[in-house]
Design a protein around this motif. Structure first.
Motif, PDB file in Angstrom:
ATOM      1  N   ARG A  72       5.266  13.825  -2.484  1.00  0.00           N
ATOM      2  CA  ARG A  72       5.721  12.937  -1.420  1.00  0.00           C
ATOM      3  C   ARG A  72       5.046  13.287  -0.098  1.00  0.00           C
ATOM      4  NH1 ARG A  72       7.879  11.363   2.763  1.00  0.00           N
ATOM      5  NH2 ARG A  72       9.347   9.645   2.926  1.00  0.00           N
ATOM      6  N   THR A  73       4.905  14.594   0.176  1.00  0.00           N
ATOM      7  CA  THR A  73       4.239  15.035   1.404  1.00  0.00           C
ATOM      8  C   THR A  73       2.808  14.512   1.443  1.00  0.00           C
ATOM      9  OG1 THR A  73       5.596  17.021   1.429  1.00  0.00           O
ATOM     10  CG2 THR A  73       3.607  17.059   2.772  1.00  0.00           C
ATOM     11  N   SER A  74       2.119  14.625   0.319  1.00  0.00           N
ATOM     12  CA  SER A  74       0.741  14.139   0.223  1.00  0.00           C
ATOM     13  C   SER A  74       0.673  12.621   0.407  1.00  0.00           C
ATOM     14  CB  SER A  74       0.162  14.535  -1.139  1.00  0.00           C
ATOM     15  OG  SER A  74      -1.022  13.848  -1.406  1.00  0.00           O
TER      16      SER A  74
ATOM     17  N   GLN B  21      -1.086  10.081   3.422  1.00  0.00           N
ATOM     18  CA  GLN B  21      -1.950   8.933   3.130  1.00  0.00           C
ATOM     19  C   GLN B  21      -1.341   7.645   3.689  1.00  0.00           C
ATOM     20  OE1 GLN B  21      -2.434   8.855  -1.095  1.00  0.00           O
ATOM     21  NE2 GLN B  21      -3.487  10.828  -1.171  1.00  0.00           N
ATOM     22  N   ALA B  22      -0.022   7.526   3.608  1.00  0.00           N
ATOM     23  CA  ALA B  22       0.648   6.310   4.063  1.00  0.00           C
ATOM     24  C   ALA B  22       0.506   6.115   5.566  1.00  0.00           C
ATOM     25  CB  ALA B  22       2.119   6.345   3.665  1.00  0.00           C
ATOM     26  N   GLU B  23       0.479   7.206   6.326  1.00  0.00           N
ATOM     27  CA  GLU B  23       0.317   7.088   7.779  1.00  0.00           C
ATOM     28  C   GLU B  23      -0.966   6.347   8.112  1.00  0.00           C
ATOM     29  OE1 GLU B  23       0.521  10.985   9.480  1.00  0.00           O
ATOM     30  OE2 GLU B  23       2.598  11.291   8.851  1.00  0.00           O
ATOM     31  N   LYS B  24      -2.046   6.691   7.419  1.00  0.00           N
ATOM     32  CA  LYS B  24      -3.329   6.032   7.657  1.00  0.00           C
ATOM     33  C   LYS B  24      -3.261   4.557   7.273  1.00  0.00           C
ATOM     34  CE  LYS B  24      -5.675  10.330   6.552  1.00  0.00           C
ATOM     35  NZ  LYS B  24      -6.402  11.047   5.518  1.00  0.00           N
ATOM     36  N   VAL B  25      -2.640   4.284   6.138  1.00  0.00           N
ATOM     37  CA  VAL B  25      -2.535   2.902   5.661  1.00  0.00           C
ATOM     38  C   VAL B  25      -1.686   2.074   6.612  1.00  0.00           C
ATOM     39  CG1 VAL B  25      -1.580   1.480   3.805  1.00  0.00           C
ATOM     40  CG2 VAL B  25      -2.909   3.502   3.248  1.00  0.00           C
TER      41      VAL B  25
ATOM     42  N   ARG C  37      12.301   7.229  -4.754  1.00  0.00           N
ATOM     43  CA  ARG C  37      13.354   6.870  -5.702  1.00  0.00           C
ATOM     44  C   ARG C  37      13.546   7.969  -6.746  1.00  0.00           C
ATOM     45  NH1 ARG C  37      13.019   4.963 -10.503  1.00  0.00           N
ATOM     46  NH2 ARG C  37      10.872   4.306 -10.316  1.00  0.00           N
ATOM     47  N   LEU C  38      12.444   8.528  -7.237  1.00  0.00           N
ATOM     48  CA  LEU C  38      12.520   9.600  -8.228  1.00  0.00           C
ATOM     49  C   LEU C  38      13.125  10.877  -7.641  1.00  0.00           C
ATOM     50  CD1 LEU C  38       9.113   9.062 -10.043  1.00  0.00           C
ATOM     51  CD2 LEU C  38      11.394   8.575 -10.943  1.00  0.00           C
ATOM     52  N   ILE C  39      12.814  11.153  -6.379  1.00  0.00           N
ATOM     53  CA  ILE C  39      13.400  12.317  -5.712  1.00  0.00           C
ATOM     54  C   ILE C  39      14.915  12.145  -5.599  1.00  0.00           C
ATOM     55  CG2 ILE C  39      13.615  13.472  -3.454  1.00  0.00           C
ATOM     56  CD1 ILE C  39      10.538  13.193  -3.203  1.00  0.00           C
ATOM     57  N   ALA C  40      15.357  10.971  -5.190  1.00  0.00           N
ATOM     58  CA  ALA C  40      16.798  10.719  -5.073  1.00  0.00           C
ATOM     59  C   ALA C  40      17.489  10.859  -6.431  1.00  0.00           C
ATOM     60  CB  ALA C  40      17.043   9.326  -4.495  1.00  0.00           C
TER      61      ALA C  40
ATOM     62  N   ASN D 146       0.788  -1.227   0.000  1.00  0.00           N
ATOM     63  CA  ASN D 146       0.000   0.000   0.000  1.00  0.00           C
ATOM     64  C   ASN D 146       0.822   1.281   0.000  1.00  0.00           C
ATOM     65  OD1 ASN D 146      -2.842  -0.964   0.104  1.00  0.00           O
ATOM     66  ND2 ASN D 146      -2.051  -2.059   1.883  1.00  0.00           N
ATOM     67  N   THR D 147       2.142   1.170   0.021  1.00  0.00           N
ATOM     68  CA  THR D 147       2.986   2.368  -0.011  1.00  0.00           C
ATOM     69  C   THR D 147       3.963   2.328  -1.194  1.00  0.00           C
ATOM     70  OG1 THR D 147       4.581   1.376   1.520  1.00  0.00           O
ATOM     71  CG2 THR D 147       2.845   2.767   2.480  1.00  0.00           C
ATOM     72  N   ARG D 148       3.623   1.585  -2.226  1.00  0.00           N
ATOM     73  CA  ARG D 148       4.505   1.501  -3.406  1.00  0.00           C
ATOM     74  C   ARG D 148       4.700   2.856  -4.074  1.00  0.00           C
ATOM     75  NH1 ARG D 148       2.087  -3.914  -5.163  1.00  0.00           N
ATOM     76  NH2 ARG D 148       3.595  -5.346  -4.270  1.00  0.00           N
ATOM     77  N   ASP D 149       3.626   3.635  -4.173  1.00  0.00           N
ATOM     78  CA  ASP D 149       3.736   4.951  -4.809  1.00  0.00           C
ATOM     79  C   ASP D 149       4.719   5.841  -4.048  1.00  0.00           C
ATOM     80  OD1 ASP D 149       1.972   4.247  -6.787  1.00  0.00           O
ATOM     81  OD2 ASP D 149       0.239   5.223  -5.853  1.00  0.00           O
ATOM     82  N   LEU D 150       4.671   5.778  -2.730  1.00  0.00           N
ATOM     83  CA  LEU D 150       5.585   6.571  -1.916  1.00  0.00           C
ATOM     84  C   LEU D 150       7.031   6.132  -2.162  1.00  0.00           C
ATOM     85  CD1 LEU D 150       5.981   8.728   0.267  1.00  0.00           C
ATOM     86  CD2 LEU D 150       5.650   6.930   1.982  1.00  0.00           C
ATOM     87  N   SER D 151       7.267   4.837  -2.252  1.00  0.00           N
ATOM     88  CA  SER D 151       8.613   4.327  -2.526  1.00  0.00           C
ATOM     89  C   SER D 151       9.099   4.778  -3.901  1.00  0.00           C
ATOM     90  CB  SER D 151       8.625   2.801  -2.457  1.00  0.00           C
ATOM     91  OG  SER D 151       8.245   2.352  -1.191  1.00  0.00           O
ATOM     92  N   THR D 152       8.203   4.756  -4.873  1.00  0.00           N
ATOM     93  CA  THR D 152       8.563   5.188  -6.226  1.00  0.00           C
ATOM     94  C   THR D 152       8.916   6.668  -6.244  1.00  0.00           C
ATOM     95  OG1 THR D 152       7.142   3.494  -7.205  1.00  0.00           O
ATOM     96  CG2 THR D 152       7.745   5.355  -8.610  1.00  0.00           C
TER      97      THR D 152
END
Length: 130
Positions: A110-112, A116-120, A35-38, A26-32
């Motif tokens: 990423r902030t957004s 969302q990830a906190e809830k998940v 990676r893009l930010i880095a 459920n946090t794949r988008d955040l990981s992606t």
């Protein structure tokens, strides 16, 4: 190299606990986005990006042998030229201002996604307590 890292992470995610699998799934988008930010930060620090290009190298290999009828002599092996794909990273010029805008946009996203990830993550921990 990136594909190897992603494959390794996917394999490790499959080996995790149900809670870890739920969080990862459920946090794949955040990981992606991370990676893009880095990658974008690296591009800005270097002043250029890398592009991945596949080129084909020639090499010599043994040719396949045709079938031989029983009792016939086997022909000696012979060499044939073949090609194999090789992936290279090449430097690529970028617009640094555009890259900075892209980085800022990714950081906002990423902030957004982190909110969302906190809830998940909370839901996954409640569903799969360790």
């Amino acid at each position: 190299m990136k594909r190897l890292v992603l494959l390794t992470l996917a394999t490790l995610a499959a080996c995790g606990t149900p809670q870890e699998q739920c969080i990862s799934r459920n946090t794949r988008d955040l990981s992606t986005v991370d990676r893009l930010i880095a990658e974008s930060e690296g591009n800005l620090a270097r002043g250029y990006a890398f592009e991945t290009v596949t080129v084909y190298e020639d090499y010599w290999a043994y040719c396949p042998q045709p079938p031989v009828a029983e009792g016939q002599p086997v022909p000696p092996p012979r060499l044939c030229r073949d090609e194999r794909p090789v992936t290279e990273k090449r430097p690529k010029a970028i617009d640094l201002n555009e890259e900075a805008r892209k980085l800022a946009s990714l950081q906002e996203k990423r902030t957004s996604l982190a909110r969302q990830a906190e809830k998940v993550i909370t839901a996954c921990k409640a569903q799969y307590p360790e």
